[in-house]
Enzyme design. Sequence first.
Site, mmCIF file in Angstrom:
data_model
loop_
_atom_site.group_PDB
_atom_site.id
_atom_site.type_symbol
_atom_site.label_atom_id
_atom_site.label_comp_id
_atom_site.label_asym_id
_atom_site.label_seq_id
_atom_site.Cartn_x
_atom_site.Cartn_y
_atom_site.Cartn_z
ATOM 1 N N ILE A 12 70.261 69.205 29.562
ATOM 2 C CA ILE A 12 71.615 69.781 29.466
ATOM 3 C C ILE A 12 72.285 69.300 28.176
ATOM 4 O O ILE A 12 72.969 70.063 27.489
ATOM 5 C CB ILE A 12 72.475 69.401 30.686
ATOM 6 N N THR A 34 64.179 58.289 26.406
ATOM 7 C CA THR A 34 63.302 57.945 27.526
ATOM 8 C C THR A 34 62.262 59.060 27.649
ATOM 9 O O THR A 34 62.238 59.991 26.838
ATOM 10 C CB THR A 34 64.100 57.876 28.842
ATOM 11 N N ALA A 81 71.565 59.772 31.555
ATOM 12 C CA ALA A 81 71.324 59.279 32.912
ATOM 13 C C ALA A 81 69.834 59.316 33.200
ATOM 14 O O ALA A 81 69.071 60.018 32.533
ATOM 15 C CB ALA A 81 72.052 60.160 33.940
ATOM 16 N N THR A 123 77.739 64.947 39.407
ATOM 17 C CA THR A 123 76.858 65.925 40.057
ATOM 18 C C THR A 123 77.367 66.284 41.450
ATOM 19 O O THR A 123 78.032 65.461 42.099
ATOM 20 C CB THR A 123 75.437 65.336 40.164
ATOM 21 N N LYS A 152 75.013 57.853 40.845
ATOM 22 C CA LYS A 152 75.951 58.793 40.235
ATOM 23 C C LYS A 152 77.319 58.718 40.924
ATOM 24 O O LYS A 152 78.351 58.813 40.263
ATOM 25 C CB LYS A 152 75.401 60.225 40.299
ATOM 26 N N ASN A 177 72.866 72.486 40.678
ATOM 27 C CA ASN A 177 71.525 72.433 40.044
ATOM 28 C C ASN A 177 71.449 73.334 38.816
ATOM 29 O O ASN A 177 71.627 74.549 38.927
ATOM 30 C CB ASN A 177 70.453 72.897 41.034
ATOM 31 N N ARG A 212 69.945 75.117 47.402
ATOM 32 C CA ARG A 212 70.576 74.633 46.172
ATOM 33 C C ARG A 212 71.342 75.787 45.527
ATOM 34 O O ARG A 212 70.952 76.948 45.684
ATOM 35 C CB ARG A 212 69.516 74.094 45.187
ATOM 36 N N ARG A 271 60.745 65.137 50.974
ATOM 37 C CA ARG A 271 61.395 64.062 50.211
ATOM 38 C C ARG A 271 62.167 63.195 51.207
ATOM 39 O O ARG A 271 62.948 63.746 52.022
ATOM 40 C CB ARG A 271 62.343 64.709 49.206
HETATM 41 P P1 NAD Z 1 67.626 64.666 31.488
HETATM 42 O O1 NAD Z 1 66.840 63.708 32.329
HETATM 43 O O2 NAD Z 1 66.963 65.931 31.021
HETATM 44 O O3 NAD Z 1 68.140 63.930 30.166
HETATM 45 C C1 NAD Z 1 68.688 62.635 30.200
HETATM 46 C C2 NAD Z 1 68.869 62.180 28.760
HETATM 47 O O4 NAD Z 1 69.503 60.892 28.784
HETATM 48 C C3 NAD Z 1 67.535 62.011 28.006
HETATM 49 O O5 NAD Z 1 67.652 62.524 26.704
HETATM 50 C C4 NAD Z 1 67.353 60.497 27.971
HETATM 51 O O6 NAD Z 1 66.592 60.044 26.868
HETATM 52 C C5 NAD Z 1 68.792 60.012 27.925
HETATM 53 N N1 NAD Z 1 68.952 58.642 28.429
HETATM 54 C C6 NAD Z 1 68.482 58.140 29.614
HETATM 55 N N2 NAD Z 1 68.804 56.844 29.717
HETATM 56 C C7 NAD Z 1 69.505 56.516 28.589
HETATM 57 C C8 NAD Z 1 70.112 55.312 28.124
HETATM 58 N N3 NAD Z 1 70.057 54.183 28.834
HETATM 59 N N4 NAD Z 1 70.744 55.328 26.930
HETATM 60 C C9 NAD Z 1 70.808 56.479 26.194
HETATM 61 N N5 NAD Z 1 70.223 57.634 26.579
HETATM 62 C C10 NAD Z 1 69.590 57.646 27.769
HETATM 63 O O7 NAD Z 1 68.949 64.970 32.305
HETATM 64 P P2 NAD Z 1 69.733 66.336 32.523
HETATM 65 O O8 NAD Z 1 69.093 67.090 33.617
HETATM 66 O O9 NAD Z 1 69.977 66.967 31.212
HETATM 67 O O10 NAD Z 1 71.117 65.769 33.117
HETATM 68 C C11 NAD Z 1 72.151 65.343 32.242
HETATM 69 C C12 NAD Z 1 73.317 64.840 33.055
HETATM 70 O O11 NAD Z 1 73.799 65.872 33.917
HETATM 71 C C13 NAD Z 1 72.984 63.654 33.980
HETATM 72 O O12 NAD Z 1 74.082 62.763 33.960
HETATM 73 C C14 NAD Z 1 72.831 64.303 35.350
HETATM 74 O O13 NAD Z 1 73.149 63.369 36.376
HETATM 75 C C15 NAD Z 1 73.845 65.411 35.261
HETATM 76 N N6 NAD Z 1 73.573 66.580 36.091
HETATM 77 C C16 NAD Z 1 72.357 67.196 36.031
HETATM 78 C C17 NAD Z 1 72.124 68.344 36.769
HETATM 79 C C18 NAD Z 1 70.782 69.055 36.720
HETATM 80 O O14 NAD Z 1 70.567 69.970 37.512
HETATM 81 N N7 NAD Z 1 69.870 68.688 35.834
HETATM 82 C C19 NAD Z 1 73.145 68.868 37.584
HETATM 83 C C20 NAD Z 1 74.385 68.192 37.639
HETATM 84 C C21 NAD Z 1 74.585 67.056 36.869
HETATM 85 O O1 DAU Z 2 72.489 69.187 42.443
HETATM 86 C C1 DAU Z 2 72.515 68.615 41.153
HETATM 87 C C2 DAU Z 2 71.252 67.820 40.938
HETATM 88 O O2 DAU Z 2 70.201 68.767 40.818
HETATM 89 C C3 DAU Z 2 71.315 66.925 39.716
HETATM 90 O O3 DAU Z 2 72.296 65.935 39.918
HETATM 91 C C4 DAU Z 2 69.971 66.272 39.438
HETATM 92 O O4 DAU Z 2 70.015 65.567 38.200
HETATM 93 C C5 DAU Z 2 68.910 67.346 39.353
HETATM 94 O O5 DAU Z 2 67.624 66.758 39.204
HETATM 95 C C6 DAU Z 2 68.930 68.219 40.600
HETATM 96 O O6 DAU Z 2 68.522 67.455 41.760
HETATM 97 P P1 DAU Z 2 67.571 68.083 42.883
HETATM 98 O O7 DAU Z 2 66.915 66.990 43.634
HETATM 99 O O8 DAU Z 2 68.300 69.112 43.670
HETATM 100 O O9 DAU Z 2 66.537 68.844 41.926
HETATM 101 P P2 DAU Z 2 64.963 69.042 41.960
HETATM 102 O O10 DAU Z 2 64.648 70.091 40.949
HETATM 103 O O11 DAU Z 2 64.221 67.754 41.893
HETATM 104 O O12 DAU Z 2 64.724 69.658 43.405
HETATM 105 C C7 DAU Z 2 65.354 70.880 43.795
HETATM 106 C C8 DAU Z 2 64.939 71.169 45.226
HETATM 107 O O13 DAU Z 2 63.544 71.459 45.255
HETATM 108 C C9 DAU Z 2 65.131 69.991 46.161
HETATM 109 O O14 DAU Z 2 65.540 70.481 47.439
HETATM 110 C C10 DAU Z 2 63.734 69.376 46.265
HETATM 111 C C11 DAU Z 2 62.826 70.575 46.112
HETATM 112 N N1 DAU Z 2 61.505 70.302 45.477
HETATM 113 C C12 DAU Z 2 61.508 69.681 44.269
HETATM 114 C C13 DAU Z 2 60.316 69.383 43.647
HETATM 115 C C14 DAU Z 2 60.297 68.689 42.304
HETATM 116 C C15 DAU Z 2 60.335 70.711 46.094
HETATM 117 O O15 DAU Z 2 60.351 71.302 47.186
HETATM 118 N N2 DAU Z 2 59.144 70.420 45.466
HETATM 119 C C16 DAU Z 2 59.083 69.761 44.281
HETATM 120 O O16 DAU Z 2 57.962 69.509 43.789
#
Ligand code: NAD
Ligand code: DAU
Length: 338
Positions: A12, A34, A81, A123, A152, A177, A212, A271
């Site tokens: 993101i 990371t 994060a 989140t 979080k 998500n 989701r 999970r």
């Molecule tokens: P991501 O895992 O793709 O990226 C995380 C980034 O943070 C990476 O570039 C990593 O190198 C960096 N990072 C990790 N630890 C660090 C540290 N100690 N110092 C500096 N940099 C560091 O994550 P994402 O999916 O892009 O999520 C970004 C943010 O949005 C997170 O805070 C997550 O909780 C939040 N969020 C994600 C989702 C989702 O669906 N992915 C939804 C809602 C909120």
């Molecule tokens: O809701 C926001 C969150 O969405 C963010 O805060 C998190 O950073 C982000 O990773 C995401 O969390 P989820 O646990 O919802 O996402 P994930 O893609 O890991 O899983 C989505 C759903 O799919 C969840 O119900 C678990 C399921 N799943 C996931 C994986 C990786 C499966 O059934 N099989 C899988 O192999």
Amino acid sequence: MKIIVTGGAGFIGSAFVRLALAEGARVVNLDKLTYAGNLENLAAVAEHPAYTFVHGDICDAKLVNDLVAAEKPDAVVHFAAESHVDRSILDPSPAFETNLRGTFTLLEAARAHRLPRFIHVSTDEVYGSIPFPGEADENFPLNPSSPYSASKAGSDLLARSYFTTYGTPVIVTRASNNYGPYQFPEKLIPLMISNAFEDRALPVYGDGMQVRDWLYVDDHCRAIHALIAKGRAGEIYNIGGSAALANIDVVRRILAATGKTESLIRSVADRPGHDRRYALSSAKVMRETGWAPTVSFDDGLARTIAWYCENSGWVERVKSGDYRAYYARNYDDRHAGV
Ligand code: NAD
Ligand code: DAU
């Protein structure tokens, strides 16, 4: 406007960096790189004159303090994060270090240097599972289930305490998500797309009926961008995608779109602590900023599948090395069937 973005090399964060530069901001990206951080995600803007990359850890108080003092940004947007639930279950300590200590370190710098804006990217997982047919608004009680979501929730509360106690102008966002290009293939949608392309099994946790709410990543970034200008300090804003789907339906759509059969679906052990349903009301951010999601799930999924198809080199590189070890650790011990 000058913005320090943390975690800008992730999924993101990199989308937000591209958007902010396109909107005319100067951007300083602080990222530890990371396993989830990847400078390839920012190749399109690496030479942009308004973009600077700083390789560092948000837990490093001196580095963070010196950076904020030197850059004097108009805003910090804090994405960095440990973002993956399954990894936090296998090993909770990185999530607690980065998500709690890292956020604390940034908030201390924001307080010391009287930053005008601090957007803490939280989140919807902080609310825990939402019973049908309810929706969480911003006052819904917090009930996190996993080490990731608990870390979080802790950082979300800490950020708000800085507003209440010190007047630090913090805004907390809670998004659903995200999906789209450049997402690390440990998360549901890119994992299923990439496994389908390779004719590998698609591991569905439990009965696959967990729900989701899917938000296209660029829509999320537009909401955050709007909140920098229009959000009110001390407030929380939910950001949902208005696209609630059961996981099994998402997987079936991916199989249909990639021309594969449902014989690839494997039901595997659930999970631990798996939240059954997330559901958000985004009325507040819509009312106060005029934002609304613009990308439908069908359109966003088609764009995402096309991107992964056209960027197979990116996928191969991120799936090499540590990814294989993670995959074996997370999936090898899950018994087939439930
Ligand atoms: P991501 O895992 O793709 O990226 C995380 C980034 O943070 C990476 O570039 C990593 O190198 C960096 N990072 C990790 N630890 C660090 C540290 N100690 N110092 C500096 N940099 C560091 O994550 P994402 O999916 O892009 O999520 C970004 C943010 O949005 C997170 O805070 C997550 O909780 C939040 N969020 C994600 C989702 C989702 O669906 N992915 C939804 C809602 C909120
Ligand atoms: O809701 C926001 C969150 O969405 C963010 O805060 C998190 O950073 C982000 O990773 C995401 O969390 P989820 O646990 O919802 O996402 P994930 O893609 O890991 O899983 C989505 C759903 O799919 C969840 O119900 C678990 C399921 N799943 C996931 C994986 C990786 C499966 O059934 N099989 C899988 O192999």
